[in-house]
Design an enzyme around this catalytic site. Structure first.
Site, PDB file in Angstrom:
ATOM      1  CD  GLU A  44      -2.705   1.380   2.451  1.00  0.00           C
ATOM      2  OE1 GLU A  44      -3.710   2.100   2.403  1.00  0.00           O
ATOM      3  OE2 GLU A  44      -2.324   0.795   3.492  1.00  0.00           O
ATOM      4  CG  ASN A  96       9.956   9.770  -1.593  1.00  0.00           C
ATOM      5  OD1 ASN A  96       9.047   9.423  -2.349  1.00  0.00           O
ATOM      6  ND2 ASN A  96      10.398  11.019  -1.554  1.00  0.00           N
ATOM      7  CG  ASP A 118      -2.068  15.452  -1.567  1.00  0.00           C
ATOM      8  OD1 ASP A 118      -2.832  16.099  -2.320  1.00  0.00           O
ATOM      9  OD2 ASP A 118      -1.374  15.991  -0.688  1.00  0.00           O
ATOM     10  CG  ASP A 154     -12.579  11.844  -0.857  1.00  0.00           C
ATOM     11  OD1 ASP A 154     -11.368  11.522  -0.907  1.00  0.00           O
ATOM     12  OD2 ASP A 154     -12.957  12.996  -0.603  1.00  0.00           O
ATOM     13  CB  THR A 191      -8.541   4.133   4.473  1.00  0.00           C
ATOM     14  OG1 THR A 191      -9.299   5.240   3.964  1.00  0.00           O
ATOM     15  CG2 THR A 191      -8.190   3.200   3.316  1.00  0.00           C
ATOM     16  CE1 TYR A 193      -7.661  12.295   5.412  1.00  0.00           C
ATOM     17  CE2 TYR A 193      -5.988  10.638   4.912  1.00  0.00           C
ATOM     18  CZ  TYR A 193      -6.332  11.906   5.343  1.00  0.00           C
ATOM     19  OH  TYR A 193      -5.335  12.787   5.718  1.00  0.00           O
ATOM     20  CD  GLU A 194     -13.429   3.011   2.036  1.00  0.00           C
ATOM     21  OE1 GLU A 194     -14.318   2.347   1.471  1.00  0.00           O
ATOM     22  OE2 GLU A 194     -12.250   2.635   2.133  1.00  0.00           O
TER      23      GLU A 194
END
Length: 213
Positions: A44, A96, A118, A154, A191, A193-194
């Site tokens: 991920e 990174n 992002d 989203d 997640t 955010y989800e």
């Protein structure tokens, strides 16, 4: 986005090197040895606070998961979850993602997850989007032939951009949903955010694409 500094994070990461691998460049080509098996490896990119990667690892014990996160103050939250879960099939990398090929051999990864990346909406920042062709090149370097990318967001603008980017790159579309939570898709793991955005009634967009032969 600013992240609150956590003075204890560095020590906590160092103390839990079983989960957060301190020298991933030295493990290139050896990840099956690290996990102690030959199970598929799913990564991920942008794992955030780690809910998705740890819950996926719990639900799928025959798959090895690696969460990649740049920010120490964020990955330490994922590390707390991994330690609490006490499961062997999840690892974390505080690195990174632009250097993926430094950490994985060609064909060492079976699937890439991109969750709520992002959106970098300004045109001048296009190259920073994780679905930009430069990143698609990176994923191709480390993925098995016909490896897959599973993408959720989203942000409709980012989703439309990503579908176009995938198509222009020649990736094959396997699945697409414009409203994941009102679809027939099974086994979705949310997640942070989800959970936040879906609770506000925002649709969640999801697609699966694979590299051609």
């Amino acid at each position: 986005m600013r992240f609150r500094n956590k003075p204890w994070a560095t020590d906590f990461i160092a103390e839990n090197s079983f989960y957060c691998i301190p020298d991933p460049e030295n493990q290139k080509g050896k990840w099956n040895e690290i996990f102690g098996n030959n199970n598929p490896i799913h990564i991920e990119v942008g794992t955030g606070k780690g809910t998705f990667v740890t819950e996926m690892a719990k639900a799928n014990p025959t798959i090895n998961y690696i969460g990649i996160e740049l920010f120490e103050s964020v990955i330490v939250k994922a590390l707390e979850k991994a330690v609490a879960a006490d499961i062997p099939n999840v690892k974390l990398l505080n690195v990174n993602a632009q250097k993926l090929a430094d950490y994985f051999e060609a064909g060492e990864v079976d699937r890439v997850y991109l969750n709520f990346s992002d959106p970098w909406p300004k045109t001048r920042h296009e190259k920073r989007r994780l679905t930009y062709k430069g990143f698609l090149d990176l994923y191709k370097e480390v993925l098995v032939p016909q490896g897959e990318i599973h993408f959720k967001t989203d942000n409709r603008g980012l989703f439309e951009y990503s579908l176009m980017s995938f198509s222009e790159y020649g990736l094959l579309l396997k699945y697409v949903s414009l409203d994941l939570h009102n679809s027939e898709f099974e086994g979705n793991i949310m997640t942070e955010y989800e959970e936040k955005f879906s609770s506000k009634g925002f649709p969640i967009y999801r697609c699966e694409v694979k590299y051609p032969e």
